[in-house]
Design an enzyme around this catalytic site. Structure first.
Site: not given
Length: 285
Positions: A99, A101, A103
């Site tokens: 993953e 990311d 955010e």
């Protein structure tokens, strides 16, 4: 040299605009949850996610990728966004997932957003770096990019690199390179932790909260389909120079500028969190 620059810059701008305008979000993404709170509008050129007290919303890409240079423009939830999280990331499936990311952790009006980044490989994350931005990400659209090739992952904002995660397999650190990933995004309530560790709660009188997306570009990406990559062998960069791209001196200087001035947390300097010693990738130059 100056004349060359003045000639090439408009050409670059035109090419970027052409690539951006070609985006059809309905062809690229499926809305996956939210019961009508996510919408693709404006001739399929704008995607919005919304959050209210009952539910958030989200979408995912129709394609899977194994390496890519991928851009998306986002405009974040304005005003008092405390408690909300807008997540935009690449992820594979399974218990040993990979993953990458972005955010965006909301905050009270007038306070800066926190841009939270993380990299998971083989199901292991805990590689957080956090930043404040040098602009208001709610006032207009800005481009958030992920360069993912076999040697490195680079997070960029408006073309400025903010983080580089290098392949450290030689030090025993797994690197995302074998599992195809989709793009996901969601807008959700995380007021148990998102703003000041959960001290500031979501003000539902401000709902619905809305984040907007446009100008998706995956022209420089390897699409994974039926067990094969659109780029052929992942080790070949012929015709796809981004597959071996690294940061030149100018971009290294920009990265240092961001990290010196806007980084607010780096797991690689958190000795209290790792009493047995910092993770091995932290010792790479």
């Amino acid at each position: 040299m100056a004349n060359y620059s003045t000639i090439i810059s408009p050409l670059l701008v035109i090419s970027l605009l052409v690539a951006a305008s070609a985006s059809n979000l309905n062809q690229d993404f499926d809305i996956t949850w939210g019961d009508g709170r996510a919408k693709i509008i404006n001739n399929e050129e704008l995607l919005t996610l919304s959050l209210d007290k009952a539910s958030g919303s989200g979408f995912q890409s129709r394609k899977e990728y194994l390496f890519g240079s991928i851009d998306m423009q986002l405009k974040l939830v304005p005003g008092n966004s405390a408690g909300t999280v807008t997540a935009y990331y690449l992820s594979s499936k399974g218990s040993t997932w990979d993953e990458i990311d972005f955010e965006f952790l909301g905050n009270l009006s007038g306070d800066p957003y926190t841009l939270h980044t993380n990299v998971f490989s083989q199901g292991k994350g805990n590689r957080e770096q956090q930043f404040h931005l040098w602009f208001d990400p709610t006032a207009d659209f800005h481009t958030y990019s992920i360069l993912w090739n076999p040697q490195r992952i680079v997070f960029s904002v408006d073309g400025t690199p903010i983080r580089e995660f290098k392949n450290a397999e030689s030090k025993g650190v797994p690197f995302p390179k074998d599992q195809p990933m989709r793009i996901y995004s969601s807008l959700w309530n995380a007021d148990d932790w998102a703003t000041r560790g959960g001290l500031v709660k979501t003000d539902w009188t401000q709902a619905p909260f809305t984040a907007s997306y446009r100008n998706f570009n995956d022209d420089k990406a390897c699409v994974w389909s039926s067990g094969a990559s659109s780029c052929g062998s992942s080790s070949s960069s012929t015709g796809s120079p981004w597959l071996s791209e690294e940061l030149d001196t100018a971009k290294q200087n920009r990265l240092k500028w961001v990290q010196d001035n806007y980084m607010i947390y780096n797991y690689c300097t958190d000795a209290k969190r790792f009493p047995q010693g910092l993770p091995p990738e932290c010792n790479m130059s």
